[in-house]
Design an enzyme around this catalytic site. Sequence first.
Site, PDB file in Angstrom:
ATOM      1  N   HIS A 140      11.780  -7.836   9.951  1.00  0.00           N
ATOM      2  CA  HIS A 140      12.495  -7.450   8.735  1.00  0.00           C
ATOM      3  C   HIS A 140      13.256  -6.144   8.946  1.00  0.00           C
ATOM      4  O   HIS A 140      12.981  -5.402   9.887  1.00  0.00           O
ATOM      5  CB  HIS A 140      11.513  -7.280   7.568  1.00  0.00           C
ATOM      6  CG  HIS A 140      11.065  -8.588   6.985  1.00  0.00           C
ATOM      7  ND1 HIS A 140      10.043  -9.330   7.537  1.00  0.00           N
ATOM      8  CD2 HIS A 140      11.514  -9.292   5.916  1.00  0.00           C
ATOM      9  CE1 HIS A 140       9.872 -10.443   6.829  1.00  0.00           C
ATOM     10  NE2 HIS A 140      10.754 -10.448   5.838  1.00  0.00           N
ATOM     11  N   LYS A 149      11.896  -2.260   4.520  1.00  0.00           N
ATOM     12  CA  LYS A 149      10.854  -3.066   3.872  1.00  0.00           C
ATOM     13  C   LYS A 149       9.565  -2.257   3.785  1.00  0.00           C
ATOM     14  O   LYS A 149       9.115  -1.680   4.779  1.00  0.00           O
ATOM     15  CB  LYS A 149      10.613  -4.363   4.650  1.00  0.00           C
ATOM     16  CG  LYS A 149       9.599  -5.283   3.964  1.00  0.00           C
ATOM     17  CD  LYS A 149       9.571  -6.651   4.602  1.00  0.00           C
ATOM     18  CE  LYS A 149       8.480  -7.531   4.010  1.00  0.00           C
ATOM     19  NZ  LYS A 149       8.599  -7.763   2.574  1.00  0.00           N
TER      20      LYS A 149
HETATM   21  P1  NAD Z   1      15.766  -2.285  -3.459  1.00  0.00           P
HETATM   22  O1  NAD Z   1      15.027  -1.006  -3.197  1.00  0.00           O
HETATM   23  O2  NAD Z   1      17.156  -2.406  -2.955  1.00  0.00           O
HETATM   24  O3  NAD Z   1      15.798  -2.575  -5.026  1.00  0.00           O
HETATM   25  C1  NAD Z   1      14.745  -2.316  -5.909  1.00  0.00           C
HETATM   26  C2  NAD Z   1      15.364  -1.814  -7.207  1.00  0.00           C
HETATM   27  O4  NAD Z   1      14.331  -1.758  -8.187  1.00  0.00           O
HETATM   28  C3  NAD Z   1      15.962  -0.411  -7.082  1.00  0.00           C
HETATM   29  O5  NAD Z   1      17.294  -0.413  -7.588  1.00  0.00           O
HETATM   30  C4  NAD Z   1      15.050   0.464  -7.931  1.00  0.00           C
HETATM   31  O6  NAD Z   1      15.743   1.521  -8.600  1.00  0.00           O
HETATM   32  C5  NAD Z   1      14.508  -0.568  -8.927  1.00  0.00           C
HETATM   33  N1  NAD Z   1      13.219  -0.186  -9.500  1.00  0.00           N
HETATM   34  C6  NAD Z   1      12.097   0.197  -8.848  1.00  0.00           C
HETATM   35  N2  NAD Z   1      11.110   0.486  -9.722  1.00  0.00           N
HETATM   36  C7  NAD Z   1      11.616   0.251 -10.952  1.00  0.00           C
HETATM   37  C8  NAD Z   1      11.085   0.353 -12.258  1.00  0.00           C
HETATM   38  N3  NAD Z   1       9.834   0.752 -12.475  1.00  0.00           N
HETATM   39  N4  NAD Z   1      11.890   0.019 -13.298  1.00  0.00           N
HETATM   40  C9  NAD Z   1      13.163  -0.376 -13.094  1.00  0.00           C
HETATM   41  N5  NAD Z   1      13.715  -0.488 -11.870  1.00  0.00           N
HETATM   42  C10 NAD Z   1      12.960  -0.169 -10.813  1.00  0.00           C
HETATM   43  O7  NAD Z   1      14.856  -3.441  -2.872  1.00  0.00           O
HETATM   44  P2  NAD Z   1      15.269  -4.953  -2.551  1.00  0.00           P
HETATM   45  O8  NAD Z   1      15.610  -5.104  -1.109  1.00  0.00           O
HETATM   46  O9  NAD Z   1      16.229  -5.440  -3.597  1.00  0.00           O
HETATM   47  O10 NAD Z   1      13.867  -5.681  -2.752  1.00  0.00           O
HETATM   48  C11 NAD Z   1      13.209  -5.678  -4.001  1.00  0.00           C
HETATM   49  C12 NAD Z   1      11.904  -6.462  -3.877  1.00  0.00           C
HETATM   50  O11 NAD Z   1      12.201  -7.826  -3.600  1.00  0.00           O
HETATM   51  C13 NAD Z   1      10.982  -5.997  -2.738  1.00  0.00           C
HETATM   52  O12 NAD Z   1       9.638  -6.138  -3.162  1.00  0.00           O
HETATM   53  C14 NAD Z   1      11.282  -6.994  -1.625  1.00  0.00           C
HETATM   54  O13 NAD Z   1      10.199  -7.121  -0.698  1.00  0.00           O
HETATM   55  C15 NAD Z   1      11.500  -8.241  -2.437  1.00  0.00           C
HETATM   56  N6  NAD Z   1      12.257  -9.325  -1.785  1.00  0.00           N
HETATM   57  C16 NAD Z   1      11.863 -10.584  -2.118  1.00  0.00           C
HETATM   58  C17 NAD Z   1      12.543 -11.661  -1.613  1.00  0.00           C
HETATM   59  C18 NAD Z   1      12.098 -13.054  -2.016  1.00  0.00           C
HETATM   60  O14 NAD Z   1      12.650 -14.057  -1.501  1.00  0.00           O
HETATM   61  N7  NAD Z   1      11.137 -13.153  -2.929  1.00  0.00           N
HETATM   62  C19 NAD Z   1      13.637 -11.476  -0.748  1.00  0.00           C
HETATM   63  C20 NAD Z   1      14.002 -10.187  -0.430  1.00  0.00           C
HETATM   64  C21 NAD Z   1      13.318  -9.096  -0.978  1.00  0.00           C
END
Ligand code: NAD
Length: 270
Positions: A158, A162
């Site tokens: 990854h 991550k």
């Molecule tokens: P990222 O850091 O780019 O985005 C997360 C966002 O959430 C940020 O903009 C942050 O400000 C916001 N945030 C955090 N805490 C918050 C809160 N309490 N209230 C409101 N907003 C809040 O991360 P990302 O790459 O977009 O990944 C997000 C999540 O999704 C991670 O857990 C990642 O592992 C997961 N993910 C899942 C999949 C899937 O297929 N399920 C795929 C990729 C990533």
Amino acid sequence: MPRGEGRLRVAVAGAAGRMGKETCRTILASPDFELVLAVDRSGGGPLGDILGVDSHGLMLEGKLGEGLDRVGADVLVEFTSASAAPVHAEMALKRGIAPVIGATGLDKDTLRSLAALSKEHGTPGMYVPNFAIGAVLMMKFSEMAARWLPDAEIVEMHHDRKEDAPSGTSMRTAEMIASARKQPPTPKPRAAIKVEGVRGGAHHEVPIHSVRLPGLLAHQQVMFGGQGEVLTIRHDSLDRGSFMEGVKLCVSKVWDLDGFVIGMDRLLFE
Ligand code: NAD
């Protein structure tokens, strides 16, 4: 069943993040859905400026509960973090809004309590650690292979931002391999190990090796070794678009589910 005729009303948490932005663009582009709320703790400003597409005048907001009370929604798509996602999912369930949680790293106790809350409020929900349909197939094929080839190792790779390791997908794959095996894996010698951890971390007797590097997105290789043969099953998510077919599927089907469901298997294989 979907709650009404017409387009499903969708809220997105983590809307300014990498996955959240891609999800907002996908929802906005779909004739089946209406984006009614976009929330991020970095909240403030026109959503269109953040997404770079016409967002019908929606603003990025900072507080999920207030937003949900004001506009209501059918489904909440959650892409924040392992700590914020359960809190947001709880807010949704208590309001009769179905959460589709994409944030990873939720533990079993948290999932159990979300399932109980889902039942209490008669509102379905999903936790989907991997929305890529190819990744779900990779796991399914690995489960099939494990029946005949019990010696398996997983390399999950990854991007370097991550937060959790190993990935939820690799742990789930290891669990599926372990329950499909007809015989235990061959014992391996330990004596010659010179660097602690070099053989990966074992989950259900499946070694998992986690690679974190800039340039990667989400990749997993499951290797099975047999007498004179190696089978490699590999999946690569090359951009965040790879997750969006799964997101759309879950948003459109979550209200057809009974209770709180983990993963997309039920939607893809039943
Ligand atoms: P990222 O850091 O780019 O985005 C997360 C966002 O959430 C940020 O903009 C942050 O400000 C916001 N945030 C955090 N805490 C918050 C809160 N309490 N209230 C409101 N907003 C809040 O991360 P990302 O790459 O977009 O990944 C997000 C999540 O999704 C991670 O857990 C990642 O592992 C997961 N993910 C899942 C999949 C899937 O297929 N399920 C795929 C990729 C990533």
